[in-house]
Motif scaffolding. Structure first.
Motif, PDB file in Angstrom:
ATOM      1  N   TYR A 130       0.837  -1.197   0.000  1.00 35.56           N
ATOM      2  CA  TYR A 130       0.000   0.000   0.000  1.00 35.56           C
ATOM      3  C   TYR A 130       0.868   1.242   0.000  1.00 35.56           C
ATOM      4  O   TYR A 130       1.933   1.263   0.612  1.00 35.56           O
ATOM      5  CB  TYR A 130      -0.873   0.066   1.263  1.00 35.56           C
ATOM      6  CG  TYR A 130      -1.916  -0.998   1.343  1.00 35.56           C
ATOM      7  CD1 TYR A 130      -3.135  -0.838   0.703  1.00 35.56           C
ATOM      8  CD2 TYR A 130      -1.695  -2.164   2.050  1.00 35.56           C
ATOM      9  CE1 TYR A 130      -4.108  -1.820   0.784  1.00 35.56           C
ATOM     10  CE2 TYR A 130      -2.655  -3.144   2.140  1.00 35.56           C
ATOM     11  CZ  TYR A 130      -3.863  -2.966   1.511  1.00 35.56           C
ATOM     12  OH  TYR A 130      -4.817  -3.931   1.589  1.00 35.56           O
ATOM     13  N   SER A 131       0.400   2.283  -0.639  1.00 38.22           N
ATOM     14  CA  SER A 131       1.059   3.582  -0.558  1.00 38.22           C
ATOM     15  C   SER A 131       0.562   4.291   0.694  1.00 38.22           C
ATOM     16  O   SER A 131      -0.629   4.352   0.957  1.00 38.22           O
ATOM     17  CB  SER A 131       0.712   4.430  -1.785  1.00 38.22           C
ATOM     18  OG  SER A 131       1.192   5.748  -1.600  1.00 38.22           O
ATOM     19  N   THR A 132       1.497   4.810   1.455  1.00 39.83           N
ATOM     20  CA  THR A 132       1.151   5.591   2.640  1.00 39.83           C
ATOM     21  C   THR A 132       1.715   6.998   2.471  1.00 39.83           C
ATOM     22  O   THR A 132       2.398   7.513   3.346  1.00 39.83           O
ATOM     23  CB  THR A 132       1.711   4.945   3.923  1.00 39.83           C
ATOM     24  OG1 THR A 132       3.120   4.783   3.768  1.00 39.83           O
ATOM     25  CG2 THR A 132       1.060   3.610   4.195  1.00 39.83           C
ATOM     26  N   THR A 133       1.432   7.592   1.327  1.00 32.30           N
ATOM     27  CA  THR A 133       1.937   8.915   1.013  1.00 32.30           C
ATOM     28  C   THR A 133       1.482   9.908   2.068  1.00 32.30           C
ATOM     29  O   THR A 133       0.311   9.964   2.415  1.00 32.30           O
ATOM     30  CB  THR A 133       1.454   9.363  -0.374  1.00 32.30           C
ATOM     31  OG1 THR A 133       1.942   8.435  -1.339  1.00 32.30           O
ATOM     32  CG2 THR A 133       1.946  10.749  -0.715  1.00 32.30           C
ATOM     33  N   GLU A 134       2.438  10.644   2.598  1.00 33.47           N
ATOM     34  CA  GLU A 134       2.140  11.669   3.591  1.00 33.47           C
ATOM     35  C   GLU A 134       2.070  13.021   2.903  1.00 33.47           C
ATOM     36  O   GLU A 134       2.727  13.258   1.905  1.00 33.47           O
ATOM     37  CB  GLU A 134       3.244  11.720   4.647  1.00 33.47           C
ATOM     38  CG  GLU A 134       3.323  10.494   5.508  1.00 33.47           C
ATOM     39  CD  GLU A 134       4.400  10.656   6.568  1.00 33.47           C
ATOM     40  OE1 GLU A 134       4.376  11.685   7.275  1.00 33.47           O
ATOM     41  OE2 GLU A 134       5.237   9.767   6.667  1.00 33.47           O
ATOM     42  N   GLN A 135       1.283  13.900   3.470  1.00 33.33           N
ATOM     43  CA  GLN A 135       1.176  15.243   2.943  1.00 33.33           C
ATOM     44  C   GLN A 135       1.428  16.231   4.065  1.00 33.33           C
ATOM     45  O   GLN A 135       1.019  16.022   5.195  1.00 33.33           O
ATOM     46  CB  GLN A 135      -0.215  15.475   2.351  1.00 33.33           C
ATOM     47  CG  GLN A 135      -0.348  16.808   1.663  1.00 33.33           C
ATOM     48  CD  GLN A 135      -1.675  16.921   0.929  1.00 33.33           C
ATOM     49  OE1 GLN A 135      -2.279  15.930   0.565  1.00 33.33           O
ATOM     50  NE2 GLN A 135      -2.113  18.133   0.719  1.00 33.33           N
ATOM     51  N   CYS A 136       2.146  17.291   3.749  1.00 30.13           N
ATOM     52  CA  CYS A 136       2.428  18.323   4.725  1.00 30.13           C
ATOM     53  C   CYS A 136       2.445  19.651   3.977  1.00 30.13           C
ATOM     54  O   CYS A 136       1.980  19.740   2.848  1.00 30.13           O
ATOM     55  CB  CYS A 136       3.766  18.042   5.431  1.00 30.13           C
ATOM     56  SG  CYS A 136       4.012  19.013   6.945  1.00 30.13           S
ATOM     57  N   ASP A 137       2.986  20.682   4.586  1.00 30.10           N
ATOM     58  CA  ASP A 137       2.981  22.013   4.002  1.00 30.10           C
ATOM     59  C   ASP A 137       4.269  22.727   4.390  1.00 30.10           C
ATOM     60  O   ASP A 137       4.741  22.584   5.515  1.00 30.10           O
ATOM     61  CB  ASP A 137       1.753  22.766   4.547  1.00 30.10           C
ATOM     62  CG  ASP A 137       1.480  24.035   3.779  1.00 30.10           C
ATOM     63  OD1 ASP A 137       2.240  25.004   3.953  1.00 30.10           O
ATOM     64  OD2 ASP A 137       0.512  24.049   3.001  1.00 30.10           O
ATOM     65  N   THR A 138       4.829  23.482   3.447  1.00 29.59           N
ATOM     66  CA  THR A 138       6.065  24.216   3.757  1.00 29.59           C
ATOM     67  C   THR A 138       5.852  25.187   4.910  1.00 29.59           C
ATOM     68  O   THR A 138       6.755  25.407   5.711  1.00 29.59           O
ATOM     69  CB  THR A 138       6.576  24.994   2.525  1.00 29.59           C
ATOM     70  OG1 THR A 138       5.549  25.870   2.062  1.00 29.59           O
ATOM     71  CG2 THR A 138       6.993  24.052   1.415  1.00 29.59           C
ATOM     72  N   ARG A 139       4.641  25.763   5.008  1.00 29.35           N
ATOM     73  CA  ARG A 139       4.371  26.702   6.104  1.00 29.35           C
ATOM     74  C   ARG A 139       4.444  26.001   7.449  1.00 29.35           C
ATOM     75  O   ARG A 139       4.858  26.591   8.450  1.00 29.35           O
ATOM     76  CB  ARG A 139       3.006  27.362   5.914  1.00 29.35           C
ATOM     77  CG  ARG A 139       2.970  28.245   4.657  1.00 29.35           C
ATOM     78  CD  ARG A 139       1.573  28.661   4.335  1.00 29.35           C
ATOM     79  NE  ARG A 139       0.835  27.463   3.896  1.00 29.35           N
ATOM     80  CZ  ARG A 139      -0.334  27.499   3.291  1.00 29.35           C
ATOM     81  NH1 ARG A 139      -0.936  28.647   3.067  1.00 29.35           N
ATOM     82  NH2 ARG A 139      -0.921  26.397   2.921  1.00 29.35           N
ATOM     83  N   CYS A 140       4.065  24.742   7.499  1.00 28.43           N
ATOM     84  CA  CYS A 140       4.154  23.955   8.734  1.00 28.43           C
ATOM     85  C   CYS A 140       5.610  23.632   9.047  1.00 28.43           C
ATOM     86  O   CYS A 140       6.091  23.862  10.154  1.00 28.43           O
ATOM     87  CB  CYS A 140       3.357  22.659   8.601  1.00 28.43           C
ATOM     88  SG  CYS A 140       3.655  21.454   9.909  1.00 28.43           S
ATOM     89  N   GLN A 141       6.313  23.095   8.058  1.00 27.97           N
ATOM     90  CA  GLN A 141       7.673  22.639   8.313  1.00 27.97           C
ATOM     91  C   GLN A 141       8.646  23.787   8.565  1.00 27.97           C
ATOM     92  O   GLN A 141       9.671  23.597   9.207  1.00 27.97           O
ATOM     93  CB  GLN A 141       8.151  21.749   7.168  1.00 27.97           C
ATOM     94  CG  GLN A 141       7.380  20.439   7.152  1.00 27.97           C
ATOM     95  CD  GLN A 141       7.980  19.403   6.243  1.00 27.97           C
ATOM     96  OE1 GLN A 141       9.110  19.510   5.790  1.00 27.97           O
ATOM     97  NE2 GLN A 141       7.218  18.354   5.972  1.00 27.97           N
ATOM     98  N   ASN A 142       8.335  24.973   8.086  1.00 28.61           N
ATOM     99  CA  ASN A 142       9.187  26.143   8.324  1.00 28.61           C
ATOM    100  C   ASN A 142       8.659  27.017   9.457  1.00 28.61           C
ATOM    101  O   ASN A 142       9.169  28.111   9.691  1.00 28.61           O
ATOM    102  CB  ASN A 142       9.321  26.970   7.043  1.00 28.61           C
ATOM    103  CG  ASN A 142      10.065  26.217   5.963  1.00 28.61           C
ATOM    104  OD1 ASN A 142      10.970  25.441   6.251  1.00 28.61           O
ATOM    105  ND2 ASN A 142       9.677  26.424   4.718  1.00 28.61           N
ATOM    106  N   ALA A 143       7.650  26.550  10.165  1.00 28.79           N
ATOM    107  CA  ALA A 143       6.985  27.350  11.198  1.00 28.79           C
ATOM    108  C   ALA A 143       7.836  27.484  12.458  1.00 28.79           C
ATOM    109  O   ALA A 143       8.724  26.690  12.736  1.00 28.79           O
ATOM    110  CB  ALA A 143       5.650  26.709  11.557  1.00 28.79           C
ATOM    111  N   ARG A 144       7.496  28.507  13.244  1.00 24.98           N
ATOM    112  CA  ARG A 144       8.066  28.699  14.579  1.00 24.98           C
ATOM    113  C   ARG A 144       6.896  28.681  15.551  1.00 24.98           C
ATOM    114  O   ARG A 144       5.799  29.082  15.222  1.00 24.98           O
ATOM    115  CB  ARG A 144       8.808  30.025  14.659  1.00 24.98           C
ATOM    116  CG  ARG A 144      10.005  30.075  13.724  1.00 24.98           C
ATOM    117  CD  ARG A 144      10.783  31.374  13.966  1.00 24.98           C
ATOM    118  NE  ARG A 144      11.790  31.569  12.957  1.00 24.98           N
ATOM    119  CZ  ARG A 144      13.010  31.033  12.993  1.00 24.98           C
ATOM    120  NH1 ARG A 144      13.350  30.258  13.989  1.00 24.98           N
ATOM    121  NH2 ARG A 144      13.866  31.282  12.040  1.00 24.98           N
ATOM    122  N   GLY A 145       7.138  28.188  16.745  1.00 30.90           N
ATOM    123  CA  GLY A 145       6.046  28.090  17.700  1.00 30.90           C
ATOM    124  C   GLY A 145       5.399  26.718  17.622  1.00 30.90           C
ATOM    125  O   GLY A 145       5.877  25.824  16.920  1.00 30.90           O
TER     126      GLY A 145
END
Length: 135
Positions: A78-93
């Motif tokens: 099965y594919s377990t492709t994850e999705q995220c966002d640059t705003r999340c990964q570059n976030a502070r706090g």
């Protein structure tokens, strides 16, 4: 007696290994229909011989193998492709409303992440699940 195995890769035809019988090809056609085109792939140094069968025959194939042999080991990829966002990964706090649920929050998107839009990131991974089906 060996138990047959069915392997469904992420893409491509099913791989079937079962104990040898002279009538294996005719048995497959009898159980899955005359129009089926099972292909025998000869053994190599790194892989034993196997039948390759169209993916849409998975369910009836498993049922027929259980009926004939009493059990079958089935492995599905099965594919377990994850999705995220640059705003999340570059976030502070610590405030995150991304689909990763904060797992990647503030870590930067190095490594296996691929940017597929203005801010959307995906990471492809695959999971292998194996089960023994019995009658």
């Amino acid at each position: 007696m060996r138990i047959p195995t069915v392997y469904r890769p992420y893409r491509g035809r099913l791989h079937l290994r079962m104990p040898y019988r002279k009538d294996n090809r005719s048995w497959l056609k009898d159980r899955l229909g005359d129009r089926i085109r099972p292909e025998w792939v000869h053994a190599t140094e790194s892989h034993p011989g196997r039948w390759e069968i169209a993916r849409n025959h998975l369910q009836p194939l498993v049922e027929a193998l259980v009926e004939r042999w009493g059990a079958v080991d089935v492995t599905l990829i099965y594919s377990t492709t994850e999705q995220c966002d640059t705003r999340c990964q570059n976030a502070r706090g610590d405030d995150c409303t991304c689909s990763c649920l904060g797992l990647n929050h503030g870590h930067g998107f190095a490594g296996q992440w691929t940017q597929v839009g203005d801010t959307t990131l995906v990471q492809h991974e695959y999971t292998k699940v194996t089960r023994r089906i019995t009658g």
